[in-house]
Enzyme design. Structure first.
Site, mmCIF file in Angstrom:
data_model
loop_
_atom_site.group_PDB
_atom_site.id
_atom_site.type_symbol
_atom_site.label_atom_id
_atom_site.label_comp_id
_atom_site.label_asym_id
_atom_site.label_seq_id
_atom_site.Cartn_x
_atom_site.Cartn_y
_atom_site.Cartn_z
ATOM 1 N N GLN A 73 0.811 -1.214 0.000
ATOM 2 C CA GLN A 73 0.000 0.000 0.000
ATOM 3 C C GLN A 73 0.847 1.269 0.000
ATOM 4 O OE1 GLN A 73 -2.934 -1.495 3.309
ATOM 5 N NE2 GLN A 73 -3.903 0.202 2.254
ATOM 6 N N HIS A 74 0.187 2.361 -0.344
ATOM 7 C CA HIS A 74 0.648 3.732 -0.134
ATOM 8 C C HIS A 74 1.701 4.227 -1.121
ATOM 9 C CE1 HIS A 74 -1.425 3.166 3.618
ATOM 10 N NE2 HIS A 74 -0.479 2.436 4.162
ATOM 11 N N ASP A 236 -2.301 -4.817 0.223
ATOM 12 C CA ASP A 236 -1.838 -6.115 0.723
ATOM 13 C C ASP A 236 -2.603 -6.602 1.946
ATOM 14 O OD1 ASP A 236 -0.713 -4.117 2.293
ATOM 15 O OD2 ASP A 236 1.349 -4.804 2.065
#
Length: 466
Positions: A73-74, A236
């Protein structure tokens, strides 16, 4: 009758894993893997190369009817108008954006952030990285035409899009798409309203670039050039929850290099303290999450100190009584994120001639690790999210002492799933869902259950030393 196959991808920080499953049973029929480069910023082309290698290692996709990608992520993937990556992607673990995150919180307010998008910015979130890019690399920032996340960009490439001269369909930025779970980790999309907060993004970056459209759990993103259905993809943690079959009332505790605690919730969460991130999940529900820095490496450190392997550490820990005769390890070896004590160090309390033994130290390590995660679950519960069962995953969950002692630390039953590669499996579940229109229910015949054996003394001692 010939089986129908779907594939799930886990493009994590360290590597890319591909698992191919039978749609009817969930059985893994073959797998593939490739490594990612290390670092906190990475050229996304390395992920694309690894995905192609992992697909080949898994026997290809010729007989695969659908595929979905779950990824870390991110991460910030910034694209120019020609579909080129503007700069190496800034990953979740790149902390240069910590000051940018603090500035955003100061400008908007933690309570307003939580109310509007369910999270309070920290260095890992995409919005903080966009502010950093704006302030530190204005020339690169000026080139940004679209902003994507790792799984968005990989799915875009998998469908045949990409930079001029490097793809079949060219740089159609309007074809970018993502899902609720990954969008909820940006700090400019709301899981509560299901929309981008464009005002927050403009405050963050100074303007609003093109953003991926956000798909529902069972929506199709498109197809590969060969005609395989491409699902919406996931972050994830959401992939792991979907792969485990987690439902409302379930909490998942993952003990890897870092620790995560998340639960499936039927309603959105807004925690102005920032301890609980109000993410969305991959099923249409929500996924409030708490992260800790100190997890499996706590056991590594104490095993090394005692000169034993993890099997012997488990044996020693199980020979000591619950509460470790008063020995308490507060395991902030690397500082801590939850609670937010970045400069803290680990501390051993309650040492006496009677309590300081190999067995009690081993037990205190396991109890301290689990008590930190239990504090995270308490934070989620304070947001009104029930937890009636804990799914314990990650490499350390397979240590026999961890599972048994977890049943004594927590006040609900513990299940250690028998599933390998839960994130890739979750992506495969989503691929099957997009293909058939129904969420599959794949059995986990190897799960192990541990009944509640709650010993309040463990957490009482830990809390007394906080």
């Amino acid at each position: 009758m010939r089986s129908t196959y779907v594939a799930g991808v886990d493009s994590s920080t360290q590597s890319c894993k591909v698992t191919v499953h039978d749609v009817a049973t969930g059985e893994v029929v073959r797998t593939g893997r490739a490594s990612h480069p290390s670092g906190t910023e990475v050229d996304p082309e390395a992920w694309w190369t690894a995905l192609q290698q992992a697909i080949v290692d898994a026997g290809g996709l010729d007989d695969v009817a659908a595929i979905s990608i779950a990824a870390q992520q991110h991460g910030l993937v910034a694209l120019d108008a020609q579909g080129n990556v503007v700069r190496d992607a800034l990953l979740w673990n790149d902390v240069r954006s910590a000051d940018a995150a603090a500035a955003l919180v100061a400008e908007v307010g933690a309570q307003d952030y939580a109310r509007r998008v369910g999270v309070v910015p920290v260095a890992s979130f995409t919005g903080a990285k966009l502010r950093w890019l704006r302030d530190q690399e204005p020339t690169n920032a000026a080139r940004v035409a679209a902003v994507a996340l790792p799984h968005d960009w990989l799915s875009w490439r998998l469908r045949g899009y990409g930079p001029v001269g490097a793809s079949d369909l060219g740089p159609d930025l309007d074809a970018l798409a993502t899902d609720r779970s990954d969008a909820s980790g940006t700090a400019y999309w709301s899981a509560s309203t299901g929309t981008y907060d464009r005002d927050l993004l403009e405050r963050t970056f100074g303007r609003v670039p093109l953003l991926p459209r956000v798909l529902g759990p069972a929506e199709r993103m498109g197809v590969t050039p060969a005609g395989a259905v491409v699902g919406a993809g996931l972050g994830d943690n959401a992939g792991g929850a979907l792969g485990l079959g987690a439902r409302p009332g379930d909490a998942v505790i993952s003990i890897g290099t870092s620790g995560t605690v998340f639960a499936v919730s039927e309603r959105p969460i807004a925690d102005p303290t920032g301890v609980v991130a109000g993410f969305a999940d991959g099923s249409g529900h929500h996924l409030p999450l708490v992260a800790t820095l100190n997890a499996a490496r706590v056991l590594d450190a104490v095993a090394g100190l005692l000169g034993v392997d993890h099997g012997e550490l488990a044996r020693l820990a199980l020979e000591a009584e619950p509460g470790a005769d008063g020995l308490v390890l507060q395991p902030y070896f690397e500082g801590e994120r939850t609670p937010n004590r970045p400069d803290a160090t680990a501390t051993l309390f309650g040492m006496s001639l009677a309590s300081t033994r190999r067995e009690t130290l081993a037990r205190a390590a396991v109890e301290g690790l689990l008590c930190g995660l239990a504090d995270g679950l308490d934070a989620i519960r304070r947001c009104g999210v029930p937890a009636t069962r804990i799914l314990l995953i990650g490499g350390a969950a397979r240590n026999p002492a961890v599972a048994q002692i977890a049943a004594q630390v927590f006040d609900v039953s513990i299940v250690v799933p028998g599933i390998d590669e839960a994130v890739a499996r979750g992506a495969a579940v989503q691929a099957a869902w997009a293909l058939t229109g129904e969420r599959p229910s794949w059995d986990d015949g190897d799960a192990r259950s541990f009944a509640v054996d709650h010993h309040p003394i463990i957490r009482q001692q830990y809390a007394a030393r906080a």
